[in-house]
Design a protein around this motif. Sequence first.
Motif, PDB file in Angstrom:
ATOM      1  N   GLY A  61       0.592  -1.556  -0.378  1.00 34.02           N
ATOM      2  CA  GLY A  61      -0.262   0.131   0.445  1.00 34.02           C
ATOM      3  C   GLY A  61       0.683   0.975  -0.336  1.00 34.02           C
ATOM      4  N   LEU A  62       1.801   1.339  -0.053  1.00 34.45           N
ATOM      5  CA  LEU A  62       2.694   2.501   0.000  1.00 34.45           C
ATOM      6  C   LEU A  62       3.019   3.250  -1.856  1.00 34.45           C
ATOM      7  N   ALA A  63       3.657   2.269  -2.204  1.00 37.23           N
ATOM      8  CA  ALA A  63       3.826   3.468  -3.655  1.00 37.23           C
ATOM      9  C   ALA A  63       2.447   3.627  -4.164  1.00 37.23           C
ATOM     10  N   PHE A  64       0.972   3.200  -3.642  1.00 33.95           N
ATOM     11  CA  PHE A  64      -0.289   3.873  -3.781  1.00 33.95           C
ATOM     12  C   PHE A  64      -0.265   5.877  -3.289  1.00 33.95           C
ATOM     13  N   THR A  65       0.812   5.393  -2.284  1.00 33.62           N
ATOM     14  CA  THR A  65       1.350   7.336  -1.701  1.00 33.62           C
ATOM     15  C   THR A  65       2.068   7.710  -2.248  1.00 33.62           C
ATOM     16  N   ILE A  66       2.933   7.602  -3.466  1.00 34.42           N
ATOM     17  CA  ILE A  66       3.624   8.366  -3.462  1.00 34.42           C
ATOM     18  C   ILE A  66       3.406   8.807  -5.047  1.00 34.42           C
ATOM     19  N   GLY A  67       4.031  10.124  -5.585  1.00 38.89           N
ATOM     20  CA  GLY A  67       4.314  10.641  -6.622  1.00 38.89           C
ATOM     21  C   GLY A  67       2.665  11.585  -6.806  1.00 38.89           C
ATOM     22  N   PHE A  68       2.691  12.470  -7.948  1.00 38.89           N
ATOM     23  CA  PHE A  68       1.733  13.387  -8.127  1.00 38.89           C
ATOM     24  C   PHE A  68       0.034  12.573  -8.340  1.00 38.89           C
ATOM     25  N   PRO A  69      -0.898  13.666  -8.330  1.00 42.58           N
ATOM     26  CA  PRO A  69      -1.788  12.641  -8.691  1.00 42.58           C
ATOM     27  C   PRO A  69      -2.317  12.542 -10.011  1.00 42.58           C
ATOM     28  N   ASP A  70      -1.470  13.301 -10.456  1.00 38.85           N
ATOM     29  CA  ASP A  70      -1.562  13.332 -13.023  1.00 38.85           C
ATOM     30  C   ASP A  70      -1.227  11.938 -12.704  1.00 38.85           C
ATOM     31  N   ARG A  71      -0.218  11.064 -12.202  1.00 37.80           N
ATOM     32  CA  ARG A  71       0.685   9.793 -12.938  1.00 37.80           C
ATOM     33  C   ARG A  71       0.083   8.789 -12.183  1.00 37.80           C
ATOM     34  N   ALA A  72       0.827   7.948 -12.862  1.00 33.36           N
ATOM     35  CA  ALA A  72       1.102   6.815 -11.786  1.00 33.36           C
ATOM     36  C   ALA A  72       1.733   6.304 -11.030  1.00 33.36           C
ATOM     37  N   PRO A  73       1.664   6.184 -10.008  1.00 31.94           N
ATOM     38  CA  PRO A  73       2.348   6.181  -8.552  1.00 31.94           C
ATOM     39  C   PRO A  73       3.619   5.508  -8.750  1.00 31.94           C
ATOM     40  N   VAL A  74       4.408   5.829  -7.614  1.00 34.41           N
ATOM     41  CA  VAL A  74       5.750   4.919  -7.727  1.00 34.41           C
ATOM     42  C   VAL A  74       6.557   4.628  -6.528  1.00 34.41           C
ATOM     43  N   ALA A  75       7.128   4.022  -6.809  1.00 34.25           N
ATOM     44  CA  ALA A  75       8.153   3.457  -5.596  1.00 34.25           C
ATOM     45  C   ALA A  75       9.090   4.339  -5.681  1.00 34.25           C
ATOM     46  N   PRO A  76       9.577   4.667  -3.732  1.00 37.23           N
ATOM     47  CA  PRO A  76      10.543   5.304  -3.645  1.00 37.23           C
ATOM     48  C   PRO A  76      11.988   5.115  -3.991  1.00 37.23           C
ATOM     49  N   ALA A  77      12.516   5.721  -4.338  1.00 39.44           N
ATOM     50  CA  ALA A  77      14.009   5.683  -4.680  1.00 39.44           C
ATOM     51  C   ALA A  77      13.988   4.795  -5.768  1.00 39.44           C
ATOM     52  N   THR A  78      13.538   4.888  -6.877  1.00 38.72           N
ATOM     53  CA  THR A  78      13.100   3.080  -7.706  1.00 38.72           C
ATOM     54  C   THR A  78      15.456   2.454  -7.766  1.00 38.72           C
ATOM     55  N   PRO A  79      15.997   3.715  -8.197  1.00 33.30           N
ATOM     56  CA  PRO A  79      16.860   2.941  -8.063  1.00 33.30           C
ATOM     57  C   PRO A  79      17.857   2.214  -7.046  1.00 33.30           C
ATOM     58  N   VAL A  80      17.753   2.284  -5.979  1.00 30.23           N
ATOM     59  CA  VAL A  80      18.141   2.525  -4.882  1.00 30.23           C
ATOM     60  C   VAL A  80      17.603   0.622  -4.343  1.00 30.23           C
ATOM     61  N   GLN A  81      16.324   0.261  -4.024  1.00 29.60           N
ATOM     62  CA  GLN A  81      15.662  -1.198  -4.711  1.00 29.60           C
ATOM     63  C   GLN A  81      16.093  -0.904  -2.883  1.00 29.60           C
ATOM     64  N   PHE A  82      14.823  -0.359  -2.165  1.00 31.16           N
ATOM     65  CA  PHE A  82      15.517  -0.039  -0.808  1.00 31.16           C
ATOM     66  C   PHE A  82      14.658  -0.719  -0.156  1.00 31.16           C
ATOM     67  N   ALA A  83      13.458  -1.591  -0.459  1.00 33.67           N
ATOM     68  CA  ALA A  83      13.209  -2.434   0.351  1.00 33.67           C
ATOM     69  C   ALA A  83      13.860  -3.684   0.558  1.00 33.67           C
ATOM     70  N   ALA A  84      14.381  -3.967  -0.453  1.00 38.45           N
ATOM     71  CA  ALA A  84      15.244  -4.776  -0.487  1.00 38.45           C
ATOM     72  C   ALA A  84      16.519  -5.117   1.022  1.00 38.45           C
ATOM     73  N   HIS A  85      16.619  -3.852   0.993  1.00 35.66           N
ATOM     74  CA  HIS A  85      17.640  -3.212   2.094  1.00 35.66           C
ATOM     75  C   HIS A  85      16.805  -3.081   3.045  1.00 35.66           C
ATOM     76  N   VAL A  86      15.516  -2.439   3.008  1.00 35.05           N
ATOM     77  CA  VAL A  86      14.971  -2.862   4.882  1.00 35.05           C
ATOM     78  C   VAL A  86      14.877  -4.532   4.985  1.00 35.05           C
ATOM     79  N   THR A  87      14.864  -5.281   3.888  1.00 36.83           N
ATOM     80  CA  THR A  87      14.451  -7.013   4.092  1.00 36.83           C
ATOM     81  C   THR A  87      15.970  -7.414   5.203  1.00 36.83           C
ATOM     82  N   SER A  88      16.700  -6.676   4.255  1.00 34.49           N
ATOM     83  CA  SER A  88      18.200  -7.357   5.091  1.00 34.49           C
ATOM     84  C   SER A  88      18.650  -7.059   6.402  1.00 34.49           C
ATOM     85  N   LEU A  89      17.476  -5.988   7.248  1.00 38.86           N
ATOM     86  CA  LEU A  89      17.916  -5.402   8.213  1.00 38.86           C
ATOM     87  C   LEU A  89      16.955  -6.498   8.801  1.00 38.86           C
ATOM     88  N   PHE A  90      15.620  -6.799   8.472  1.00 42.78           N
ATOM     89  CA  PHE A  90      15.140  -7.530   8.990  1.00 42.78           C
ATOM     90  C   PHE A  90      15.656  -8.985   8.803  1.00 42.78           C
TER      91      PHE A  90
END
Lengths: 374, 435
Positions: A138-167
């Motif tokens: 439910g997070l991509a839906f909350t990021i971006g401008f309303p007139d464009r498709a939702p975006v992931a946070p900092a796509t090039p960084v692959q941050f979800a993977a790094h969060v997962t790695s810490l868990f």
Amino acid sequence: MSGPWSGVRVVEQTGLTGAYATRMWAALGADVVVVEPPGGHLLRHLPPFAPGHEGPDASLWWAFFAQGKRSVVAEPGSDEHARLVASADVVIGDVDPTRDTPRPAHDRQVVVAVSPFGLSGPRKGWKGSDLVAWASAGLAFTIGFPDRAPVAPATPVQFAAHVTSLFALNGAMLGLRGVRRTGRGQVVDLSMQECCLSLAPETGVPIFLDDRVARPRPGNRRRVTRPWGLYPCADGHVSFLVLQPAHWKAMATWIADITGVESVLDEAFNDMHVRWEVSDFIDELTEQVTRPRTKLELFREGQGRGIPITPVNSVADLRADPHLESAGFWRDDEHPVLGTLPSPGALFRVNHDWWQWASAPRLGEHTEAELARA
Amino acid sequence: VGVLDDVSVVELSIAIAAPSCGRALAFHGADVVKLESRTNPDVARLFGSAWATDVEREVFMDTSPYVPEMSANKRSLGLELKGAEGRSAALALLANTEVFVTNYSTPAVRALGLGYEDVAAVNPSIVYVALPGFGSDAAQPYYEFLAWGPNQAPLVGLDALTGYPDQEPAGIASIAPPDYFAGLHAFAAVLTGLEHRDRTGEGSFIDIAQFETTVSSLGPFLLDHALSDRTADRSGNRLEWLAPQGCYPCIGDDRWVAITVGDDDQWSALAGMIGGAASDSRFGSLAERVARHDELDELIGAWTSIRTATEAAHQLQDAGVPAYEVHDIVGVLHDEQVRDRRWFQLVGSLRFPDGDVFSGHPIHLSETPGRWWQAGPSMGQDTVEVLTKRAGLSVDEVDALLASGVAFTEAGPDQTLRRPYIDYAEILGVHRTEA
């Protein structure tokens, strides 16, 4: 001295989802062995690459995230692979829950099984990615401008993977504590979707059930009050988070000092809801402050006035940041192939000599030595 | 049983970073006491609840949904620290505590007389973890600066990399990933400090600058800038090393499906489903798909836009292509995977005996799984027990602290409340755990 986790043998079999945190673990003394296929680990193939280099050592993903680790080439299913895994205190690996049943290779082993959606449930076999993880939580839906498709946070960084790695790292450390207390190893079931859900309380279900306010993506300013969000300045953007009355009073004074508009000092604006109702007015005045000045000027002067303002830093800005420079954040990694790599170093400071660093290994550099130990 | 049920923790905290660490420790069994003040309450409490309009202020502060989100399983010690008596009681507690976690600013912690040297003087083997915005070294240029919540993501470089390259940075306005990221480093720091203490008997002072933790996740791009003078830019949902990837429109208002094509096989599968021009060999290689991403987006969008997001996600996953509904909050609530794995919890608390809803914890240990036993404390709920049993104060000493207002217990102890939606929680897929 040796690091606090010295003597702990870790076999890592993830792509992106373990890399960030196992780098930290290796620097804290754990013996982290990355198992690679003959063609090299996923990270060896990802751009950006070091200029003038190609081949398995050129990727800067590998050069950074594999620091301090050891490389063993072993085919899954081979005897060598099985021996290596059996020699580990901890195995951290990506698994396909429809095919694999993770279990410890011996009584005292901790197995951290990382998958997109976990080891159980109707979608356990679904394939994932960084973007898929943000979307599913439910997070991509909350990021971006309303007139464009939702975006992931900092796509090039692959941050979800790094969060997962810490868990994954924390799960492994908890598992080892369990071994010490009970004498038995265990399996840690880690879902990337749930790791991202853990970052979501502000947009999450309990908050929504309580106030029933849908939170569509707001662009780069939040629909709460002003100034809150990103504002253009001479060399990019700065970010304001002016919520509390004391912060607003300092902000109003700054605006009045620069624009001469005294009406902004009216006590009515101390109410954050009033400022939201006159967003255009507040935003216009705020931009009169920000537009002629640079990020760093605004950061220093605003903070000096007691206002929560930060620069919207680019990678180039971070490389020149005064705090990172003087706090000892950077560490020169003397890489045998790529030369000197000015690299982020210790993740935190501690009153012991914990951190120990080494460059990323060559492909298969430790195959012989590690298999001899296994 | 939790693996940390022999560990005692004290938390002096605000908002997210330190509380998220303490909550994880508490889930795995640690006895985590949160120090709380009525004169300077945690912002997590100040939000209260939108529906709780006719309760007194002290009770209102127990109703915030952020209380269970940030402090489920913790105990609450009501203690005003600005004064010799409060400080002395806090130090008595810390003398009998293994771990201290704080994300107060360092100047504030030191002003309270609870800096590392102060605490180590009464408990040299304590694991002391501080996570201020910019670290605890007063010589650093941003030592006194304020940076928290949504102001961290811009600072650490995530905001500039979020959004489309032809627009202003979209930023990450709605959530604060760096807070949680710092909290996860604190979690690892606590476990490492305990390991060091178990091996050597020594305590530790661990100083985490929140700024620095998330910046480290940009490692490859920081190296790229150093070697090639390239500054990585935001790229929407695209990557240079796989394609196509994006959020594509579906039937309905603001409905989307997220799709990642990770390799050539997945592309073949997707192209086979779409057919027509997508099967063209001009898209066969990664380089071609990267170069013609706009074209691909049109072809994929035409296919998705006549399906619901759920239909599209199922069809794509059946073909082996990573995909998911771009859930809004209602979508998360009804997600079959989230429900089946019992992510959302319904557990009682003093204020909400019929249950309160909160998020779970992702580290599932097969043998020592941890558990939820309480949905977050009322402010000061455990003051007497913590001061007598953990801090070792006498009943008379505690009475004196209560009488002078230095310590306090929960407001309106007999006043219980019900969330307006609680009757529907189980229908909504929330998992009830009996405490």
